[in-house]
Write an enzyme that holds these catalytic residues in place. Structure first.
Site, PDB file in Angstrom:
ATOM      1  CE  LYS A  73      88.889  63.919   4.072  1.00 25.25           C
ATOM      2  NZ  LYS A  73      89.949  64.029   3.057  1.00 25.25           N
ATOM      3  CB  THR A 160      85.084  48.211  -2.225  1.00 23.13           C
ATOM      4  OG1 THR A 160      85.812  48.114  -1.014  1.00 23.13           O
ATOM      5  CG2 THR A 160      83.660  47.753  -2.027  1.00 23.13           C
TER       6      THR A 160
END
Lengths: 262, 262
Positions: A73, A160
């Site tokens: 994506k 993250t």
């Protein structure tokens, strides 16, 4: 399903791995119900083959378009000739129309499909305090769609930190008044998994199980397994849940529309 | 037809135009009867997009292979990584297997399929005096297959003399004892159309109608229309005929085998 002939228009879904995708079944059922002479087929493309595969699809004049899913994506954003504003905002493309001249026009429908599915369950996100796991392509799309649908607060939890911070900065820019956080704490009435945690046996939960104590509504983006460990824990805690498949079904007509199939 | 899912292997047919191809129907029926989780779809690719399309297909890991038809058979010879001796002889490729490492392996099955179909009709070409219209990809494949099947004589009729001469030189090299000619004259017991004349309304006959006076067996490579003007004239003259579709059906299992589908 209608018979495939020389006049059948082709649609694809690009993914890696590919075996678990459900879009062919759902889209082909939709096309058959609508009497459309078209078929959607899976294309297994690895990340290092994506640009070449997309260039090949440009040459296929009976290709209406394709859906891009994990892990393509984000990369698709740079491979389209034109990108809809919502895809630019999210930083990812999940549906591409091939125009007759071979131009590829990308958009992002994950978030709109997700919110459509929530509303179809009677769960309007307006005014809710939502907690979302993930800051990747699918999660970002859900974040912007939830913001657009008027949640009162959004917590984004992700392993993250840099990716979380980047998403929050983009959310702040597009929705200046929205209350945002990055640490999960009690007090949410909508939990959403936008990560891939729960696809593989032994994956940890994408969100801390203690959040289920508030009996939030729990929604999942993963389609296989149908009941992820998070959904199982949510059901055990007495929460209402939404599986991943309605999120796909919520956007399948939007995808067909973008690709010009309907 | 079996439902298409994420595990379905993909096969293609590349053509320009594409709307008239019958291979999807015939191959998908064969795959369904054999219980194979695979589907063949049409890819409309123009000549200037062929190399790019083939390069894209290399990236598709669930692609088993593809069929190449008009006008791509000659160009495909130069786009394969490996080519079977019969394709090299004919100078054209009509079926390509994608190996797991992305290598494309081409072969030419038009001629073998044609002869298999003739034999299935009880028309063994051994010892026959054959007259073939055309010297392109399909016609060359038929010429080599007829020579290999032991015709006593072969006349090749084609508008472009240079192409005819080149085909005859290659036939002579591969079959030194074969009687060859380039001018249609009475005395043939097998007429074959290997050109595209008869596809479009108003096309001239590919062979002189006077050849029908010998009441030869008349075979056609064109599939649409089902009854070309040549076949109509042959029937009117009392000849036995073979339509184009059995030629496809004669090689469809060979194609499935080459692409690893069966």
């Amino acid at each position: 399903m209608r018979e495939i002939t020389g006049t059948t228009r082709i649609y694809g879904i690009l993914a890696d791995p590919i075996h678990h995708v459900k879009t062919p079944q759902v889209m082909n059922a939709l096309l058959a119900r609508a009497g459309i002479d078209g078929v959607l087929v899976p294309f297994h493309v690895a990340p290092d083959g994506l640009a070449g595969a997309v260039d090949g699809l440009r040459r296929m004049r009976n290709l209406g378009g394709f859906i891009a899913t994990v892990p393509h994506k984000t990369a698709m954003l740079g491979l389209c000739d034109e990108v809809a504003p919502e895809a630019r905002l999210v930083g990812a493309v999940n549906c591409v129309r091939r125009d007759p001249d071979g131009r590829m026009v990308g958009t992002m429908l994950d978030g709109l499909g997700f919110v459509a599915a929530l509303r179809a369950c009677g769960e309007d996100p307006r005014g809710r305090r939502a907690c979302l796991a993930g800051a990747g392509g699918a999660a970002s799309a859900i974040a912007f769609a939830l913001a657009g649908a008027g949640v009162a607060h959004l917590t984004v939890v992700n392993r993250t930190a840099a990716r979380t911070d980047a998403l929050l900065a983009r959310l702040r820019a597009a929705h200046p008044g929205l209350s945002l956080a990055t640490q999960a704490a009690p007090g949410h009435d909508l939990l959403v998994n936008g990560t891939s945690l729960g696809m593989r046996p032994g994956d940890p939960l994408p969100l801390d199980a203690s959040l289920l104590a508030d009996r939030p509504f729990v929604a999942e983006a993963i389609m296989e397994p149908e009941t992820t460990p998070l959904l199982a824990a949510a059901e055990a805690a007495g929460c209402r849940i939404q599986r991943g498949r309605p999120m796909l079904e919520g956007q399948i007509a939007l995808m067909a529309g973008h690709m010009g199939a309907l």
